[in-house]
Design an enzyme around this catalytic site. Sequence first.
Site, short mmCIF file in Angstrom:
data_model
loop_
_atom_site.label_atom_id
_atom_site.label_comp_id
_atom_site.label_asym_id
_atom_site.label_seq_id
_atom_site.Cartn_x
_atom_site.Cartn_y
_atom_site.Cartn_z
N GLY A 53 -4.11 -27.53 -8.26
CA GLY A 53 -4.51 -27.50 -6.86
C GLY A 53 -5.66 -26.55 -6.61
O GLY A 53 -6.57 -26.84 -5.82
N ASP A 54 -5.65 -25.40 -7.28
CA ASP A 54 -6.74 -24.43 -7.14
C ASP A 54 -8.04 -25.01 -7.71
O ASP A 54 -9.12 -24.75 -7.19
CB ASP A 54 -6.39 -23.14 -7.87
CG ASP A 54 -5.04 -22.59 -7.44
OD1 ASP A 54 -4.72 -22.69 -6.24
OD2 ASP A 54 -4.30 -22.08 -8.30
#
Length: 308
Positions: A250-251
Amino acid sequence: MIYTVTINPSIDYLVNVDNFQLGETNRVATQNMVPGGKGINVSKVLKNFGMASVALGFTAGFTGQYLKQELIKEGVDCQFIDTPGHTRINVKLKTDTATETEINGVAPDIKQEHIDQLFQQLDKLQKGDLLVLSGSLPTVLEADLYMKLIDHAKKKQAHVLADTSGEPLRHVLKASPFLIKPNEKELQYLYEGQITDLDSAIAFAQKAIEDGAEHVLVSMADKGAALVSQTQVYTATVPKGTVKNSVGAGDSMVAGFIYAYSQSRDLQEAFRFSVAAGSATAFSDGMCTEEKVKSLLSHISIKTRKKG
């Protein structure tokens, strides 16, 4: 300039244990210690893309010193504020049964004087800068801290991307950030109902737009991803591959979006690069590289439809 804020970073102690037995002495098969924290991950991926950023947040004690030393070795510019206590250690245990267990440490002693120092650091923001607020907030801090940081940044005409959850996310929407990146559970927390597929996730994301966000980026693993704005909805298929790593995907999406959008200001292409970056990390043992991301771009199909 790009600034990432990780309020509660960590040293992630990654261990693999074969034949794990609860209540017994177990021997570690492999181990590794890496700087952890969502904003830190964004800075690390941007560095892999050849893009500079400044990592901000709070560190403490000898674990905090280790975290900074490791980031400096990786070429990440970090300007953390020192606080009493120790930067937490998060244990991530993998066993031969393919299960993953996490034990997260407690936050250091962050006081108002340290928060004030962070606001002072953000006084250097200029028009067009990007501020990334990522991760959870320690319970000792007010849930509206991110909202106040966004208000502060917008006075400097900076764009803010927020990736958080729970009550902090609810407060974030009140400050109308440029982009939020919730997952399906985080969206379900905000609004009643269940997310079962990408269409229902889009419906929830549209509610977040109505509540203040300019753009909502949401991924549902192999079910696809969506970028919802005030006028458009983009959906994407995800490339096929073997998932090796759930940490930082996600990052990587946030970093990929920043990287592509800062160069082209094209939302659709930023979305495509974002999905490729998240997938590339998921298919790798560590964080994605620009080469790996670009190899996946042609495998991502983007569709556009009008909002509503």
